[in-house]
Write a protein that holds these residues in place. Structure first.
Motif, short mmCIF file in Angstrom:
data_model
loop_
_atom_site.label_atom_id
_atom_site.label_comp_id
_atom_site.label_asym_id
_atom_site.label_seq_id
_atom_site.Cartn_x
_atom_site.Cartn_y
_atom_site.Cartn_z
N UNK A 58 0.82 -1.22 0.00
CA UNK A 58 0.00 0.00 0.00
C UNK A 58 0.85 1.26 0.00
N UNK A 59 2.14 1.14 -0.17
CA UNK A 59 3.03 2.29 0.01
C UNK A 59 3.17 3.17 -1.22
N UNK A 60 2.97 2.65 -2.42
CA UNK A 60 3.27 3.44 -3.62
C UNK A 60 2.13 3.37 -4.65
N UNK A 61 0.96 3.87 -4.30
CA UNK A 61 -0.14 3.84 -5.28
C UNK A 61 0.04 4.98 -6.31
N UNK A 62 -0.66 4.95 -7.42
CA UNK A 62 -0.61 6.06 -8.39
C UNK A 62 -1.07 7.37 -7.76
N UNK A 63 -0.65 8.50 -8.31
CA UNK A 63 -1.04 9.80 -7.75
C UNK A 63 -2.56 9.94 -7.67
N UNK A 74 -5.89 -11.45 9.80
CA UNK A 74 -5.35 -10.32 10.54
C UNK A 74 -6.45 -9.30 10.78
N UNK A 75 -6.36 -8.66 11.94
CA UNK A 75 -7.33 -7.61 12.26
C UNK A 75 -6.84 -6.24 11.82
N UNK A 76 -5.55 -6.10 11.65
CA UNK A 76 -4.96 -4.80 11.32
C UNK A 76 -5.13 -4.50 9.84
N UNK A 77 -5.45 -3.28 9.53
CA UNK A 77 -5.63 -2.81 8.15
C UNK A 77 -4.48 -1.89 7.80
N UNK A 78 -3.81 -2.18 6.70
CA UNK A 78 -2.73 -1.32 6.22
C UNK A 78 -3.31 -0.32 5.21
N UNK A 79 -2.96 0.96 5.42
CA UNK A 79 -3.47 2.03 4.55
C UNK A 79 -2.30 2.91 4.14
N UNK A 80 -2.35 3.43 2.94
CA UNK A 80 -1.32 4.35 2.45
C UNK A 80 -1.14 5.48 3.45
N UNK A 81 0.10 5.75 3.78
CA UNK A 81 0.41 6.67 4.87
C UNK A 81 -0.11 8.09 4.62
N UNK A 82 -0.23 8.51 3.37
CA UNK A 82 -0.66 9.88 3.07
C UNK A 82 -2.17 10.06 3.14
N UNK A 83 -2.91 8.98 3.42
CA UNK A 83 -4.36 9.06 3.47
C UNK A 83 -4.80 9.83 4.71
N UNK A 84 -5.81 10.64 4.58
CA UNK A 84 -6.35 11.41 5.71
C UNK A 84 -7.12 10.48 6.63
N UNK A 85 -7.33 10.91 7.88
CA UNK A 85 -8.09 10.06 8.80
C UNK A 85 -9.47 9.70 8.28
N UNK A 86 -10.14 10.65 7.65
CA UNK A 86 -11.46 10.35 7.12
C UNK A 86 -11.39 9.32 6.00
N UNK A 87 -10.33 9.42 5.17
CA UNK A 87 -10.17 8.46 4.08
C UNK A 87 -9.79 7.09 4.65
N UNK A 88 -9.01 7.06 5.72
CA UNK A 88 -8.69 5.78 6.37
C UNK A 88 -9.96 5.11 6.87
N UNK A 123 -6.56 -12.27 1.13
CA UNK A 123 -6.41 -10.86 1.49
C UNK A 123 -7.49 -10.02 0.80
N UNK A 124 -7.77 -8.91 1.47
CA UNK A 124 -8.75 -7.98 0.92
C UNK A 124 -8.05 -6.67 0.58
N UNK A 125 -8.39 -6.16 -0.56
CA UNK A 125 -7.75 -4.93 -1.03
C UNK A 125 -8.85 -3.91 -1.38
N UNK A 126 -8.50 -2.66 -1.13
CA UNK A 126 -9.40 -1.55 -1.50
C UNK A 126 -8.55 -0.39 -2.00
N UNK A 127 -9.03 0.27 -3.02
CA UNK A 127 -8.35 1.45 -3.56
C UNK A 127 -9.37 2.57 -3.66
N UNK A 128 -8.96 3.76 -3.27
CA UNK A 128 -9.82 4.95 -3.34
C UNK A 128 -9.16 5.98 -4.24
N UNK A 129 -9.94 6.54 -5.13
CA UNK A 129 -9.43 7.56 -6.07
C UNK A 129 -10.20 8.86 -5.88
#
Length: 396
Positions: A58-63, A74-88, A123-129
């Motif tokens: 999740x570290x290098x998604x497209x701009x 796993x219970x922990x969700x990994x999210x791109x670090x630049x995502x805002x709390x609301x987007x998380x 695994x479960x994946x989600x992408x937000x644009x």
């Protein structure tokens, strides 16, 4: 009244045509907007699907895009670090859904599109644009289409006005010709009908006191008057047609026509105690319509008689001038002021000192016939010294 109706018809035609074109432009613009928006939306969906397939972390998604992953068990969700709390929060909630896509708001009026996928490894994946660029492009497209439609509507109004004017023009011409023909007919027929009625009255009175055989000459004159009336009607039709089509290309002897005109007008001249004479010998050949030329010469002679006092003279002369034939009508009447010569060429115009009743359409008809025969009409004279009107035509 007719002009007002034509204007209303033209405005109605413009409104209907412009409205129809405007509706078509609106439908086409709306269709283009919908199709283009759907195409861009599909392209974004395809891009997000490819991101989910190719992503390894999740570290290098497209701009403009943000990834979230939850591994199996796993219970922990990994999210791109630049995502805002609301987007998380949005991505965390998306991972709890089944595979699919949806649009939502990530706070601060920030629309996003979220796509969720489950991989075979559990695994479960989600992408937000971020949808702001897509919405901005759609807004730009809408504005561009609106401007294009307004420009098209303006062009449609201009085109509709031109088409309406062209469509109504023949009707306006027809109405003008109809009014002109009615005016011409009433003007032309008034005097011949008066003469015919007077002669019939005189003949009726004489028939009570004279033997029938003594009335033969007067009956012949009555028949001639009716024939002249028929010729007037025919000449009206010819003069009306001459405005919109060239005269027939036939050879006409203008001397012969002149003698016919003088013969037909002689009784009228005698009634007014005016001497009407002709000076023309040989032949003077021109090309054109005999009836129209006869009507023009009749109008000139009638105009001259109407401006000559009792005991006056009117002379019609036909002669050749180089490559042209000149038919001159000269009188020794009240004359004219050359300053008002142009005004005399208006339909039914006459000189301010004229007293006679008119048979013809006035000098306007003569000028019209002259122009139709590639000729001209010249005028000369002075107040108190008579006038001369010369019809010049190309010689055959």
């Amino acid at each position: 009244m007719d002009e007002a109706r034509l204007k209303r018809a033209r405005r109605r035609s413009v409104a209907q045509t412009a409205g129809a074109i405007g509706v078509v432009l609106l439908l086409v613009g709306a269709l283009m907007f919908v199709l283009t928006s759907r195409q861009e939306s599909r392209a974004l969906n395809s891009e997000l699907g490819q991101v989910l397939v190719m992503a390894e972390d999740v570290d290098d998604p497209p701009p403009g895009q943000f990834l979230a992953r939850q591994t199996s068990g796993a219970d922990r969700v990994e999210v791109t670090s630049s995502a805002s709390p609301e987007l998380v929060r949005v991505l965390d909630g998306a991972l709890r859904r089944g595979p699919g896509r949806f649009d939502t708001d990530a706070g601060d009026d920030r629309p996003v599109r979220v796509v969720v996928a489950h991989r075979p490894d559990g695994s479960r994946w989600a992408v937000a644009a971020d949808l702001a660029p897509l919405r901005e492009r759609q807004d730009q497209l809408g504005i561009a289409l609106l401007v294009a439609e307004l420009a098209g509507l303006a062009g449609a109004l201009v085109a509709a006005a031109l088409l309406a004017r062209r469509a109504v023009a023949p009707l306006a011409t027809a109405l003008t010709l109809q009014r002109r023909f009615v005016a011409d007919a009433s003007h032309e027929l008034r005097a011949p009908l008066t003469v015919l009625h007077t002669r019939a009255q005189v003949l009726a009175r004489r028939a009570r006191t004279q033997p029938a055989e003594q009335l033969s000459d007067q009956l012949d004159q009555l028949v001639a008057d009716t024939r002249t009336l028929g010729e007037v009607v025919e000449d009206l039709l010819v003069s009306a047609a001459a405005e919109h089509q060239p005269p027939p290309d036939t050879v006409v002897d203008l001397v012969e026509v002149t003698h016919d005109v003088v013969a037909s007008m002689s009784a009228y001249a005698r009634e007014r105690e005016i001497e009407l004479r002709v000076e023309a010998t040989g032949a003077a050949l021109v090309r054109g319509a005999r009836t129209a030329l006869r009507r023009a010469l009749t109008a000139l002679v009638d105009n001259a008689i109407g401006h000559v006092a009792v005991g006056g003279h009117v002379t019609v002369t036909v002669q050749r001038r180089d490559a042209r034939i000149a038919a001159e009508v000269t009188d020794d009447g009240v004359g004219l002021d050359l300053a008002e010569a142009d005004r005399l060429f208006a339909r039914f115009a006459h000189g301010t000192d004229g007293t006679g009743r008119r048979f013809g359409l006035g000098l306007a008809l003569v000028q019209q016939v002259a122009q139709a025969h590639r000729g001209s009409l010249e005028v000369s004279g002075a107040p108190g010294r008579g006038a001369t009107f010369t019809l010049l035509l190309p010689a055959y």
